[in-house]
Design a protein around this motif. Structure first.
Motif, PDB file in Angstrom:
ATOM      1  N   GLY A  33      45.661  36.882  62.090  1.00 30.74           N
ATOM      2  CA  GLY A  33      45.778  35.433  61.971  1.00 30.74           C
ATOM      3  C   GLY A  33      46.280  34.744  63.227  1.00 30.74           C
ATOM      4  N   ARG A  34      46.310  35.449  64.340  1.00 32.76           N
ATOM      5  CA  ARG A  34      46.815  34.880  65.588  1.00 32.76           C
ATOM      6  C   ARG A  34      45.787  33.924  66.180  1.00 32.76           C
ATOM      7  N   PRO A  35      46.112  32.632  66.246  1.00 40.95           N
ATOM      8  CA  PRO A  35      45.157  31.661  66.797  1.00 40.95           C
ATOM      9  C   PRO A  35      44.750  31.979  68.233  1.00 40.95           C
ATOM     10  N   ASP A  36      45.668  32.497  69.030  1.00 38.53           N
ATOM     11  CA  ASP A  36      45.331  32.811  70.418  1.00 38.53           C
ATOM     12  C   ASP A  36      44.290  33.928  70.499  1.00 38.53           C
ATOM     13  N   PHE A  37      44.401  34.944  69.650  1.00 41.40           N
ATOM     14  CA  PHE A  37      43.422  36.028  69.660  1.00 41.40           C
ATOM     15  C   PHE A  37      42.081  35.557  69.115  1.00 41.40           C
ATOM     16  N   LYS A  38      42.115  34.704  68.097  1.00 37.24           N
ATOM     17  CA  LYS A  38      40.868  34.156  67.547  1.00 37.24           C
ATOM     18  C   LYS A  38      40.148  33.329  68.609  1.00 37.24           C
ATOM     19  N   GLU A  39      40.897  32.532  69.356  1.00 36.65           N
ATOM     20  CA  GLU A  39      40.302  31.700  70.402  1.00 36.65           C
ATOM     21  C   GLU A  39      39.695  32.565  71.514  1.00 36.65           C
ATOM     22  N   LEU A  40      40.394  33.613  71.916  1.00 35.94           N
ATOM     23  CA  LEU A  40      39.866  34.518  72.937  1.00 35.94           C
ATOM     24  C   LEU A  40      38.596  35.216  72.445  1.00 35.94           C
ATOM     25  N   TYR A  41      38.598  35.607  71.187  1.00 33.70           N
ATOM     26  CA  TYR A  41      37.445  36.286  70.594  1.00 33.70           C
ATOM     27  C   TYR A  41      36.232  35.351  70.559  1.00 33.70           C
ATOM     28  N   THR A  42      36.409  34.164  69.990  1.00 33.26           N
ATOM     29  CA  THR A  42      35.278  33.232  69.890  1.00 33.26           C
ATOM     30  C   THR A  42      34.821  32.784  71.271  1.00 33.26           C
ATOM     31  N   GLY A  43      35.744  32.666  72.205  1.00 30.98           N
ATOM     32  CA  GLY A  43      35.372  32.306  73.574  1.00 30.98           C
ATOM     33  C   GLY A  43      34.488  33.361  74.215  1.00 30.98           C
ATOM     34  N   ALA A  44      34.834  34.639  74.020  1.00 27.50           N
ATOM     35  CA  ALA A  44      34.032  35.727  74.582  1.00 27.50           C
ATOM     36  C   ALA A  44      32.647  35.769  73.941  1.00 27.50           C
ATOM     37  N   VAL A  45      32.589  35.579  72.631  1.00 27.72           N
ATOM     38  CA  VAL A  45      31.292  35.574  71.942  1.00 27.72           C
ATOM     39  C   VAL A  45      30.461  34.381  72.408  1.00 27.72           C
ATOM     40  N   ARG A  46      31.085  33.216  72.501  1.00 35.51           N
ATOM     41  CA  ARG A  46      30.381  32.019  72.955  1.00 35.51           C
ATOM     42  C   ARG A  46      29.852  32.202  74.380  1.00 35.51           C
ATOM     43  N   ASP A  47      30.679  32.744  75.279  1.00 33.66           N
ATOM     44  CA  ASP A  47      30.243  32.965  76.667  1.00 33.66           C
ATOM     45  C   ASP A  47      29.070  33.936  76.722  1.00 33.66           C
ATOM     46  N   TRP A  48      29.130  34.986  75.898  1.00 27.14           N
ATOM     47  CA  TRP A  48      28.043  35.962  75.868  1.00 27.14           C
ATOM     48  C   TRP A  48      26.760  35.307  75.355  1.00 27.14           C
ATOM     49  N   LEU A  49      26.874  34.503  74.302  1.00 31.86           N
ATOM     50  CA  LEU A  49      25.692  33.811  73.768  1.00 31.86           C
ATOM     51  C   LEU A  49      25.116  32.849  74.798  1.00 31.86           C
ATOM     52  N   ASP A  50      25.992  32.118  75.488  1.00 31.37           N
ATOM     53  CA  ASP A  50      25.520  31.183  76.514  1.00 31.37           C
ATOM     54  C   ASP A  50      24.793  31.916  77.636  1.00 31.37           C
ATOM     55  N   ALA A  51      25.295  33.068  78.022  1.00 28.36           N
ATOM     56  CA  ALA A  51      24.655  33.851  79.086  1.00 28.36           C
ATOM     57  C   ALA A  51      23.338  34.463  78.619  1.00 28.36           C
ATOM     58  N   ALA A  52      23.261  34.803  77.334  1.00 31.67           N
ATOM     59  CA  ALA A  52      22.065  35.436  76.789  1.00 31.67           C
ATOM     60  C   ALA A  52      20.963  34.440  76.428  1.00 31.67           C
ATOM     61  N   THR A  53      21.343  33.167  76.267  1.00 32.26           N
ATOM     62  CA  THR A  53      20.399  32.148  75.866  1.00 32.26           C
ATOM     63  C   THR A  53      20.028  31.298  77.075  1.00 32.26           C
ATOM     64  N   PRO A  54      18.760  31.268  77.431  1.00 28.80           N
ATOM     65  CA  PRO A  54      18.362  30.458  78.590  1.00 28.80           C
ATOM     66  C   PRO A  54      18.622  28.969  78.346  1.00 28.80           C
ATOM     67  N   ASP A  55      19.077  28.329  79.365  1.00 30.53           N
ATOM     68  CA  ASP A  55      19.330  26.888  79.303  1.00 30.53           C
ATOM     69  C   ASP A  55      18.003  26.156  79.214  1.00 30.53           C
ATOM     70  N   SER A  56      17.947  25.147  78.361  1.00 35.04           N
ATOM     71  CA  SER A  56      16.677  24.434  78.147  1.00 35.04           C
ATOM     72  C   SER A  56      16.209  23.714  79.412  1.00 35.04           C
TER      73      SER A  56
END
Length: 188
Positions: free
Chosen positions: A162-185
């Protein structure tokens, strides 16, 4: 594997690492009707009646336990794992640790076997990246997606973390990976 490597690299006192392994094991073992449970990352270190950080049950019977660690102190606690095996009547205990493949002593299978032999139990020591690579190869893309989401559910559970800091780091890493994997329109 890139996403999993990024998630494992996040400093989180072992929370993200344990929950990612637990979620991947959950997806892999459910094929065989094996239930995976996980606990607070520090629970198995205390007297709380858990056999490990992660436990496998078949037909409500505990069959295997795992220690997931990013710290080196597991090397000083092998006798504790042996005691847990005896206490919970386990035939197998798996220590999933970081740095095994780069440790001059533990990376050599023969040396590892000699170090574990005095304990007289079936204790396996596996590098966390080897576990990630195997499970990433074995699971389907849908199972991998479910595991990433399931790890976040574990991370969000107040009883487990339930640590908000760990949740934020986790979602940030997933978001960054998705952004890198998805070509910009705008690149089209």
């Amino acid at each position: 594997k890139v996403l999993f490597h990024q998630l494992l690299a996040i400093p989180s006192e072992g929370h993200i690492q344990q929950f990612l392994i637990a979620a991947l094991l959950h997806e892999y073992r459910r094929r065989y009707s094996i239930e995976i449970t996980t606990h607070h990352p520090h629970a198995a270190d205390k007297f709380d009646d858990t056999a490990g950080d992660i436990e496998e049950r078949r037909d409500d019977q505990l069959v295997r336990a795992y220690e997931v660690t990013v710290r080196d102190d597991w090397k000083n606690r092998i006798s504790n794992f042996k005691e847990k095996m005896d206490r919970f009547n386990l035939s197998k205990y798996i220590i999933i640790a970081s740095g095994i493949n780069t440790d001059s002593e533990w990376k050599v299978p023969a040396t590892m076997a000699l170090k574990l032999e005095p304990y007289g139990r079936d204790i396996a020591v596996v590098d966390i990246y080897d576990v990630i690579h195997f499970l990433a190869a074995e699971l389907t893309s849908q199972e991998l997606r479910a595991a990433v989401n399931h790890a976040f559910v574990y991370l969000s559970d107040r009883r487990l973390s339930g640590r908000p800091d760990f949740k934020e780091l986790y979602t940030g890493a997933v978001r960054d990976w998705l952004d890198a994997a998805t070509p910009d329109s705008t690149d089209f």
